[in-house]
Design an enzyme around this catalytic site. Structure first.
Site, mmCIF file in Angstrom:
data_model
loop_
_atom_site.group_PDB
_atom_site.id
_atom_site.type_symbol
_atom_site.label_atom_id
_atom_site.label_comp_id
_atom_site.label_asym_id
_atom_site.label_seq_id
_atom_site.Cartn_x
_atom_site.Cartn_y
_atom_site.Cartn_z
ATOM 1 C CD GLN A 1 -30.685 -134.450 69.967
ATOM 2 O OE1 GLN A 1 -31.627 -135.183 70.219
ATOM 3 N NE2 GLN A 1 -30.787 -133.417 69.161
ATOM 4 C CD GLU B 1 -37.390 -138.548 64.832
ATOM 5 O OE1 GLU B 1 -38.212 -137.626 64.689
ATOM 6 O OE2 GLU B 1 -36.158 -138.392 64.668
ATOM 7 C CE1 TYR C 1 -39.389 -130.959 65.573
ATOM 8 C CE2 TYR C 1 -39.513 -133.288 65.020
ATOM 9 C CZ TYR C 1 -39.117 -132.274 65.879
ATOM 10 O OH TYR C 1 -38.467 -132.593 67.052
ATOM 11 C CD GLU D 1 -38.278 -135.586 68.801
ATOM 12 O OE1 GLU D 1 -37.986 -134.912 67.781
ATOM 13 O OE2 GLU D 1 -37.568 -136.518 69.204
ATOM 14 C CD1 TRP E 1 -30.324 -135.285 65.905
ATOM 15 C CD2 TRP E 1 -28.790 -136.605 66.837
ATOM 16 N NE1 TRP E 1 -30.904 -135.882 67.007
ATOM 17 C CE2 TRP E 1 -29.995 -136.702 67.597
ATOM 18 C CE3 TRP E 1 -27.684 -137.362 67.239
ATOM 19 C CZ2 TRP E 1 -30.107 -137.520 68.721
ATOM 20 C CZ3 TRP E 1 -27.796 -138.167 68.364
ATOM 21 C CH2 TRP E 1 -28.986 -138.244 69.078
#
Length: 450
Positions: A18, A164, A301, A356, A411
């Site tokens: 990224q 993940e 998140y 995260e 992504w």
């Protein structure tokens, strides 16, 4: 002031594909994401990671940004094909040299590197040999891990194996919206999962056997959070069932990944649900998966509210019209950073690391030359208050990593969304710290929230 524990670790995070760029230089091999970005229509605007944030050339300045923010730790990932261009065999010394420089720059700035071994940039050459469908992927990953541990464990002590797995398996091998873009049936997705979890276990064994300094080992799965509508015991039990029960024929779940790794077995309701779709495996496979870990990482998140139901194990509650959403259209649900760590620790009995947390916000450089992002500050403040509440209630949370310290390639959405504390002008590569970076700086400095 809401003070965090005195030894609490405040960090920032990023991932190799990224931010690095430099995909065609210094003998780096290709990854499945390089190929996926060339696949017309798969990534917004035809964006690629060819340049990204040019971190490959600007790592020194980026480490200075992390230091300016005040982060005590930096969660970075290593690009497997930058180290082993074909995935196995031939070592690329230039790739080793790059991560040597990044790690040394962090340590010189008093920033502790936390290394993730796999953040989705799987070597393309190994994909052509079957990728995660091939049982040999377990050994390929173990061999790669041994190279990394041999070269960096004299300076790196904190390790994460997989980032993940729910995403790179379900989105990459089920829906096809992520690399490598496959739409496999559930039996093949289960095979991929089995091999990935064995790879995690093998890598953990390698780290413990080969590390030159005492390692701390964990991983960073998605924290799929379900939280109770009220704190009535029946609603809390409904949330517990929703977080760890198996429903539907998808792999967006905690237990299917966490139970084999931590408890040593697949969940019984999942085995019943998948039935004949399950690949054949041996008890020894589960023994490989089930290695002692030092912490349970979770990327959290958002979540979903549930309540008790007379007709089902739980009932998912519909969000009200106008419910707050991020630019990603993810719901803003601070409670997820209370209930997620609380219920994960209750089940797996390990210290928790938030690997995260952050949001996509509406950011640009204003006329005054600054980037004002009050929504990010409000979001992070609300979530961290809930994390503090979890700690006050006895949850052993050791660290928090904000995603991300830089805007970057998101992504399949390309450069459409910005999740960084630092604004990146992708045309000029100029960095501008956002208001939230200075806010987070104050949080870290005071070890708390006002």
């Amino acid at each position: 002031m809401k003070k965090f524990p005195k030894d609490f670790i405040w960090g920032v995070a990023a991932a190799s594909y990224q931010i690095e760029g430099g995909v065609n230089v210094d003998d780096r091999g290709e990854s499945v994401w390089d190929a996926f970005c060339r696949w017309e229509g798969k990534v917004d605007n035809g964006d690629t990671g060819e340049i990204a944030c040019d971190h490959y050339n600007r790592y020194s300045d980026d480490v200075k940004i992390i230091r300016q923010i005040g982060a005590q730790a930096y969660r970075l990932s290593i690009s497997w094909p930058r180290i082993l261009p074909e995935g196995t065999g031939r070592l690329n010394q230039k790739g080793i040299d790059f991560y040597d420089k990044v790690i040394d720059a962090c340590l010189a700035a008093n920033i502790t590197p936390w290394v993730t071994l796999f953040h989705w940039d799987y070597p393309l050459e190994l994909y052509y040999r079957g990728g995660w469908l091939n049982r040999e992927s377990v050994n390929w990953f173990a061999d790669y891990t041994e190279v990394i541990v041999d070269r960096f464990s004299d300076r790196v002590q904190s390790w994460m194996t997989l980032n993940e797995p729910q995403c790179f398996i379900w989105l990459g091998h089920g829906t096809g919206t992520h690399a490598p873009g496959l739409q496999l049936d559930i039996s093949d997705q289960l095979r991929v999962t089995h091999h990935a979890l064995m790879a995690h276990g093998k890598a953990t064994q390698v780290i413990r056997a080969k590390a030159k300094t005492t390692p701390s080992v964990g991983w960073a799965p998605v924290g799929v959070v379900r939280y109770p509508a009220t704190e009535a015991p029946e609603d809390i039990e409904a949330a517990r069932r929703a977080m760890f029960g198996m429903s539907g024929t998808h792999l967006w779940t905690n237990a299917w990944f966490g139970d084999p790794v931590i408890l040593g077995h697949y969940p019984e309701d999942g085995l019943r649900q998948f039935g004949k779709a399950m690949p054949r495996y041996h008890d020894a496979d589960l023994e490989v998966m089930n290695q002692p870990l030092d912490f349970y990482g979770a990327n959290i998140y958002n979540g979903l509210t549930v309540r008790a139901s007379e007709d089902a194990p739980f009932e998912e509650m519909k969000r009200k019209p106008g419910f707050p959403l991020t630019m990603y259209e993810w719901p803003v649900e601070p409670q997820s950073l209370y209930w997620g760590p609380k219920l994960l620790q209750e089940r797996y009995q390990l210290p928790i690391v938030i690997t995260e947390n952050g949001l996509a916000s509406m950011d640009w450089v204003c006329e005054d030359g600054k980037v004002h992002d009050p929504q990010r500050i409000d979001f992070l403040s609300r979530y961290l208050k809930q994390l503090h509440r979890a700690i006050e209630d006895g949850v052993d949370v050791r660290a928090y990593f904000q995603w991300s310290f830089l805007d970057n390639l998101e992504w399949n959405f390309g450069y459409k969304y910005r999740l960084g504390l630092t604004y990146v002008d992708y045309a000029t590569q100029e960095r501008t710290l956002k208001d939230s970076a200075f806010w987070y700086q104050n949080v870290i400095r005071s070890n708390g929230l006002i």
